[in-house]
Design a protein around this motif. Sequence first.
Motif, PDB file in Angstrom:
ATOM      1  N   LEU A 155      24.548  24.492 -20.601  1.00 26.17           N
ATOM      2  CA  LEU A 155      23.260  24.754 -21.238  1.00 26.17           C
ATOM      3  C   LEU A 155      22.442  23.463 -21.228  1.00 26.17           C
ATOM      4  O   LEU A 155      22.442  22.689 -22.182  1.00 26.17           O
ATOM      5  N   LEU A 172      18.861  29.161 -13.601  1.00 21.29           N
ATOM      6  CA  LEU A 172      18.823  30.612 -13.762  1.00 21.29           C
ATOM      7  C   LEU A 172      17.426  31.162 -14.044  1.00 21.29           C
ATOM      8  O   LEU A 172      17.251  32.379 -14.150  1.00 21.29           O
ATOM      9  N   SER A 217      22.300  26.266 -16.536  1.00 24.21           N
ATOM     10  CA  SER A 217      21.342  27.247 -17.043  1.00 24.21           C
ATOM     11  C   SER A 217      19.944  26.999 -16.497  1.00 24.21           C
ATOM     12  O   SER A 217      19.155  27.936 -16.342  1.00 24.21           O
ATOM     13  N   ILE A 229      21.847  35.015 -19.876  1.00 24.81           N
ATOM     14  CA  ILE A 229      22.697  34.142 -19.067  1.00 24.81           C
ATOM     15  C   ILE A 229      23.942  34.891 -18.612  1.00 24.81           C
ATOM     16  O   ILE A 229      24.312  34.875 -17.428  1.00 24.81           O
ATOM     17  N   SER A 282      23.209  37.494 -16.032  1.00 20.93           N
ATOM     18  CA  SER A 282      22.831  36.926 -14.737  1.00 20.93           C
ATOM     19  C   SER A 282      24.036  36.471 -13.921  1.00 20.93           C
ATOM     20  O   SER A 282      23.948  36.354 -12.693  1.00 20.93           O
ATOM     21  N   ILE A 308      29.526  29.326 -22.539  1.00 16.08           N
ATOM     22  CA  ILE A 308      28.242  28.618 -22.440  1.00 16.08           C
ATOM     23  C   ILE A 308      28.301  27.448 -23.404  1.00 16.08           C
ATOM     24  O   ILE A 308      28.645  27.619 -24.575  1.00 16.08           O
ATOM     25  N   LEU A 361      15.361  31.276 -16.745  1.00 22.07           N
ATOM     26  CA  LEU A 361      15.278  32.117 -17.933  1.00 22.07           C
ATOM     27  C   LEU A 361      14.155  31.659 -18.860  1.00 22.07           C
ATOM     28  O   LEU A 361      13.870  30.463 -18.961  1.00 22.07           O
ATOM     29  N   VAL A 388      28.735  28.007 -18.050  1.00 20.08           N
ATOM     30  CA  VAL A 388      27.302  27.760 -17.889  1.00 20.08           C
ATOM     31  C   VAL A 388      26.937  26.555 -18.733  1.00 20.08           C
ATOM     32  O   VAL A 388      27.051  26.570 -19.960  1.00 20.08           O
TER      33      VAL A 388
END
Length: 235
Positions: free
Chosen positions: A29, A148, A145, A161, A164, A5, A150, A27
């Motif tokens: 961010l 997702l 991200s 994360i 998921s 991430i 969140l 991922v």
Amino acid sequence: MQATIHQPDFMPWIGFFNKIAKSKKWVVLDHVTNNPRSAGLFKRTRILINGSTFWLSLPICRPNNAEEIGMPINEMKLNLANYKSFEKLYKTIRMAYKSSPYFDKHFELVQEYFEDKSPMLLDRNMKFIKSMMKKLSINTEIIFSSKLNLSSKSNEMLIDILNSIDAKTYLCGTGASSYQKDELFYRAGIDIKYNRFKEPKYKQMYSNKHFSGLSIIDSLFMVDIDTLSQWVHDA
């Protein structure tokens, strides 16, 4: 499955790409709040000029609401009205590396960044990163991200994360040890691995010593692409 991430940095250093190359998924961010006036690497990178290190910093627009301090990276816009400042960055890179061995072969990546029509920081940073990944034969899956949905923060957000995307191993940089609570990841069934990448030394422009942590464009202009790709994929 191992994942990493990281924020979408501005022309990041070689270790950034090494970490992505070792991961099945990256991922991006892009939804967390940052202060556009900060010294974050999403807007800054370091190059070498006449044997000395120099920070390049992008002009970023402030939030529309004067009471707000920060905004997500995916909402940040380059201050293109500040044309002279923006053009100066482009000319600085060109002047610093125009005599380098592989300048003509790869300078198009820099041109594309500064000639892009999008005002969005995320668009430009990701376009550069993806172009570099292609040159370096990195096929890691990219997930944002912001997609997702969140609401958690800090360590809990990172764990959410990873859960998921069904990642069981989290590859993170050594700097994470200063704020990350590893025990929380272990309790969630996620293993932690720290990426201890050692940057290879290479001949740099107008310098008798090696400076580490520079933008990858420094090594891109100085080292043949096959060697650079080997370094990036080195475990």
